[in-house]
Scaffold this active site. Structure first.
Site, PDB file in Angstrom:
ATOM      1  CD  GLU A 274      49.772 110.481  95.504  1.00 40.37           C
ATOM      2  OE1 GLU A 274      48.636 110.053  95.788  1.00 40.37           O
ATOM      3  OE2 GLU A 274      50.430 110.083  94.544  1.00 40.37           O
TER       4      GLU A 274
ATOM      5  CD  GLU B 130      40.612 112.776 104.214  1.00 37.62           C
ATOM      6  OE1 GLU B 130      40.798 113.997 104.056  1.00 37.62           O
ATOM      7  OE2 GLU B 130      41.431 111.911 103.875  1.00 37.62           O
TER       8      GLU B 130
ATOM      9  N   GLY C  29      45.241 121.060  98.076  1.00 40.19           N
ATOM     10  CA  GLY C  29      45.636 120.720  96.700  1.00 40.19           C
ATOM     11  C   GLY C  29      45.017 121.690  95.700  1.00 40.19           C
TER      12      GLY C  29
ATOM     13  CE  LYS D 207      54.245 124.049 104.352  1.00 42.45           C
ATOM     14  NZ  LYS D 207      53.998 123.470 105.689  1.00 42.45           N
TER      15      LYS D 207
ATOM     16  CB  CYS E 297      45.568 109.570 102.594  1.00 37.92           C
ATOM     17  SG  CYS E 297      46.903 108.432 102.216  1.00 37.92           S
TER      18      CYS E 297
ATOM     19  N   GLY F  78      48.556 116.003 100.925  1.00 39.32           N
ATOM     20  CA  GLY F  78      47.767 116.692 101.940  1.00 39.32           C
ATOM     21  C   GLY F  78      46.299 116.661 101.556  1.00 39.32           C
TER      22      GLY F  78
END
Ligand code: NAD
Length: 486
Positions: free
Chosen positions: A258, A389, A240, A182, A292, A235
């Site tokens: 990740e 972030e 996660g 996806k 990231c 993501g």
């Protein structure tokens, strides 16, 4: 040849790819182009029934021989796929540039070429990585053999759609699995095209199934499906966590996660300041900080902090600002209006807390969602700009007096994805490398090379497991222990 194209004249492949064919589906989620904000399509959302169709197709294709095939046959098919991806680069680049933040000129030589290379890298592992003989007593023979999982469920983000799809598909397919993938609901087109090219390359239909949709409906249906034997996700840390919870609730399976980062770049007084400033500025300008690995927290020795700040500010200038479909563009827009406002909100809050803006600090005055490369300093330690972030082109700058303070500042309470260290002192570089809490450390550079053998993954809540390298291939196979009495 000009790479520019007309975004209104592109035919978009929009539907799920199941059993090697495009299954048209009604659009449900409005899609907007980051470069000009225009609405242009609607992404379908696969429900649990559609996801099940994809999973059963994957099971059939995998059981029909891919997993147990002569490994070199998988290698050959994957090489053909990589060749087709390269040959299709002009078209793939347009599909990618339209919906994402990636300028069209960067895609052919960058994301697409690297994806083809990485698929070849994993293809070559199919007949080289295997089990082991164990040193048991002579009267028995002990060994481990490895086997594919079956169907891997993969979920990817919007920031590097082709690359992220390649990171998931390459190792899983080379290792003999089928994949139900996806892509992000904001950037699905290049992944659809990759799946159709796989069929053209002779990878049996059903081995690469793509289902479109959002996290709560389609993503949940994938991670919770009983016949998905492994989950591979890239993501945010929040998603996660939701995936871990769903997997725990619906039955256990291995996961590669990740996740996000807030990575430090530590500049010691003896560093080559021009080299450091260049590397740091490039790392936050690339994809407008929507990476990231973005090294968003600069931590510098107070003796050189002013000189470094000046060199950074001089380089934090957006050049080549323009829509992603213009071949001359080099500076990326932000993915959505909401994300642009979030970035601007974090910067404004920092200023209200007393931060100084040494560069940028504002939205660019033009169509689309562009934000100026920004440098903030004098931030209080609890500033959200230092802790969250941001996922935008924003650097923070903090000073230190000695190595211990530098290392303490580098530590983030949540994330541990990457770190940069700039110094000419080898012993200091090695000490700092050992002490920094990060899954990847770059010394006197910042960012990946094309050495695909080097794995990537996070410490702390930046993730579990690795992408790339032998590790990603090995994580796509399960290990069986065998003991024979002779
Ligand atoms: P996101 O977490 O919002 O979405 C990523 C993908 O997960 C999308 O396909 C989304 O639809 C899906 N998803 C969301 N919730 C889900 C759920 N509950 N169950 C299943 N699927 C779900 O992230 P994003 O905004 O697309 O990407 C940016 C994030 O990705 C950043 O945090 C960035 O650091 C991270 N990222 C990490 C790496 C890495 O290698 N560590 C690489 C790229 C991006």
């Amino acid at each position: 040849m000009s790479l520019s194209f007309d975004p209104d004249r592109l035919t978009l492949p929009l539907g799920h790819v199941i059993d090697g064919t495009l299954v048209p589906a009604a659009g449900a989620l409005a899609m907007h182009r980051p470069s000009d904000g225009a609405g242009y399509a609607a992404c379908p959302v696969a429900d649990a029934e559609m996801v099940d169709r994809a999973v059963q197709s994957g099971r059939r294709a995998q059981a029909a021989g891919w997993g147990g095939a002569v490994p070199r046959d998988r290698t050959r098919a994957l090489h053909r796929w990589a060749d087709l991806i390269e040959a299709d680069a002009p078209h793939l680049a347009q599909l990618e540039a339209l919906s994402s933040t990636r300028p069209v000129a960067q895609l052919g030589p960058g994301d697409i070429a690297v994806t083809a290379e990485q698929i070849r890298f994993f293809a070559e592992m199919a007949d080289k990585e295997g089990g082991d003989l164990a040193p048991t007593r002579d009267a028995s023979l002990g060994m481990t053999v490895t086997e594919p999982y079956g169907v891997v469920g993969a979920i990817t983000p919007w920031n590097f759609p082709i690359s992220m799809a390649g990171w998931k598909l390459g190792p899983a397919l080379a290792a003999g699995n089928a994949v139900v993938l996806k892509p992000s609901e904001m950037t699905p087109f290049s992944t659809i095209r990759l799946a159709l090219l796989a069929v053209q390359a002779g990878i049996p239909a059903g081995l690469v199934n793509v289902v479109l949709g959002d996290g709560p409906v389609t993503g949940n249906a994938i991670t919770g499906h009983p016949d998905i034997a492994k989950v591979s996700f890239t993501g945010s840390t929040g998603a996660g966590q939701a995936i871990m919870a769903n997997v725990a609730r619906t039955g256990m399976k291995p996961m590669t996660l990740e996740l996000g980062g807030k990575s430090p770049q530590i500049v010691f007084a003896d560093a080559d300041l021009d080299l450091a400033a260049e590397a740091i500025a490039r790392s936050i300008i690339f994809n407008a900080g929507q990476a990231c690995v973005a090294g968003s927290r600069v931590i510098a020795d107070r003796r050189i902090i002013d000189a470094l700040a000046q060199k950074l500010a001089a380089r934090l200038v957006p050049t080549g600002v323009g829509p992603t479909w213009d071949g001359a563009s080099a500076y990326s827009p932000i993915i959505s209006e909401r994300q642009l406002q979030r970035i601007d909100g974090i910067v404004s809050d920092a200023v209200a807390q007393g931060a100084q803006v040494l560069a940028g600090g504002r939205r660019l005055d033009r169509a689309g969602w562009f934000y100026a490369p920004t440098l903030l300093t004098d931030l209080p330690p609890d500033s959200p700009a230092l802790l969250q972030e941001i996922f935008g082109p924003v650097l923070t700058l903090q000073g230190f007096d000695d190595e211990d303070q530098a290392m303490a500042l580098s530590d983030h309470p949540t994330y541990g994805l990457c770190a940069g260290i700039f110094t000419r002192d080898l012993s200091r570089a090695m000490r700092a490398m050992r002490r920094v809490r990060a899954g990847t450390v770059w010394i006197n550079r910042y960012g990946r090379s094309r050495d695909h053998i080097l794995p990537t993954g996070g410490y702390g809540q930046s993730g579990i497991g690795k992408d790339l390298g032998r590790e990603a291939y090995r994580a796509s196979r399960q290990q069986k222990t065998v003991l024979i009495d002779i």
